[in-house]
Design an enzyme around this catalytic site. Sequence first.
Site, PDB file in Angstrom:
ATOM      1  N   ASP A 434       1.165  -1.052   0.400  1.00  0.00           N
ATOM      2  CA  ASP A 434       0.257   0.231   0.340  1.00  0.00           C
ATOM      3  C   ASP A 434       0.774   0.847  -0.020  1.00  0.00           C
ATOM      4  O   ASP A 434       1.971   1.313   0.017  1.00  0.00           O
ATOM      5  CB  ASP A 434      -0.501   0.130   1.198  1.00  0.00           C
ATOM      6  CG  ASP A 434       0.226   0.520   2.571  1.00  0.00           C
ATOM      7  OD1 ASP A 434       1.121  -0.002   2.897  1.00  0.00           O
ATOM      8  OD2 ASP A 434      -1.349   0.593   3.931  1.00  0.00           O
ATOM      9  N   LYS A 435       0.598   2.573  -0.213  1.00  0.00           N
ATOM     10  CA  LYS A 435       0.870   3.656  -0.608  1.00  0.00           C
ATOM     11  C   LYS A 435       0.872   4.432   0.985  1.00  0.00           C
ATOM     12  O   LYS A 435       3.157   4.906   1.120  1.00  0.00           O
ATOM     13  CB  LYS A 435       1.026   4.249  -0.867  1.00  0.00           C
ATOM     14  CG  LYS A 435       0.905   6.107  -1.389  1.00  0.00           C
ATOM     15  CD  LYS A 435       0.852   7.111  -2.841  1.00  0.00           C
ATOM     16  CE  LYS A 435      -0.916   7.178  -2.010  1.00  0.00           C
ATOM     17  NZ  LYS A 435      -0.495   8.183  -1.108  1.00  0.00           N
TER      18      LYS A 435
END
Length: 532
Positions: A434-435
């Site tokens: 994920d970011k």
Amino acid sequence: MAAGSRYGVTLKQLRELMENRGAEGVQKVQDFSGVHEIARKLNTSEASGLSGEKSDLEHRQDVFGSNTIPPKPPKTFLELVWEALQDVTLIILQAAAVVSLALSFYKPPKGGGDDDIEEEEHSADWIEGLAILLAVVIVVIVTAFNDWSKEKQFRGLQDRIEGEQTFSVIRNSTMTQVQVGEIVVGDIISVKYGDLLPADGLVMQSNDLKVDESSLTGESDQVNKGVASDPMVLSGTHVMEGSGKVLVTAVGVNSQAGIIFTLLGAAAEEVEDMEKKKRKDVEEGIGNAHPNHTLPNSTPGKGGMDDSSEQEMSGECGDEEKSVLQAKLTNLAIQIGYGGMAVSLLTVIILSVRFSVEEFYTNGTEWSLYYVNFYVKFVIIGVTVLVVAVPEGLPLAVTLSLAYSVKKMMADNNLVRHLDACETMGNATTICSDKTGTLTTNRMTVVQAYVCSHHYKPNRQDLPKLRDLPQHVGVLITQGIAVNSSYSSDVKPSADPSGLPTQIGNKTECAMLGFVIDLGVDYRQLRKDMPD
């Protein structure tokens, strides 16, 4: 006087209450005259929360338990040594070393004039077996020490991470950040979307609160939470929408997630003693404090299970998948073993046949028990061939190279727990991540603004000040952002003058609040003028 007599509700009653859901849960809460009456019995209130006094918090931990689960004891160095010795290649090397040492003490039959030279050579045969054992010892110690030191580092890192986990709690009429492990029964916690709930509780106030309980129930549908619909919220579940205030009613091993951990054997052996004591004094509301790992990120350990469950789990753990390199080395060791056995057997057959033909057929010598010694010597030569075929330096070379890789990764701030993780990551071609918070710093700031038909760009330094905007526009923007964002979102100055401000709560809202600060307005004062 009972230990929990200062409270109007016992630990057993709270545990039984949290086992209900939906309309049944609403009815059970009503049987206690509502959630606010339960709060009153726990000597707390929605507005002011607990007093925060140390003696009160310690007493609540003694009565209702602390929000921790005892970790599993780490493996000792000897246990890690024993695990390292289970490698197939090392087992073959150990067997070869023992055979080599045993044969070094066997004296072959004396024959011709070269006996003295052969005896001299034979006197040094023990060196080979000792060298193999030495290689095995080095491999085992390096592997075990690396695993032990990395386990110690990981536990220290885990303790530090868990010590940094905080949650918004109302104490002494003030919203404050409290470590998850220090949350106690009776605390009023403020929950909002994105939060991982640290304890079980009852909803006192909700604003379109929806929770994902799939981690406990397996149901992916979001559950609406409210005083009149379903007031029970459980630890380990995620808030997906809305916000609210929750009265903490169960923590640690007494929460629903903690009970599941205990039943699955994920709590330490101390939980058994605590459960026995609790069952004995449960009517008085006796709890037990465990100042160890916090519930949401506790370390799995061994809890109270029956023998069959323990055997099943130990069987599963014993069948762990090997890493790619381990599997290849195991297959190579087995293939070398088969090849070495075939060559050694062929060597014994050829030597035996050749000796028999020359001695008994060509020379016509009669058989006697003396010639058995020669066949024993041929068997020893065959075993020697098998021992030489096993590559005793291979495991050592692999272990040293992986240990070197671990040190190189440590220099890049990558802490590797097990040696084989290096070669596992070396085979990785794609990493899915994920970011926010992983590839970024989990912070957001406003860098451009479009106000009154004017685009302020390209950097944050170009953002307008309040004097640059029309008065009514400035008031509208600052009040709109300050009041319409969650009051739990906050931007606090950094303790380090050169550091960035600390963002608490929703990062988008924090970015907008930071924009208000950049305009030159104190949003906290606006919130005081218009309280939540």
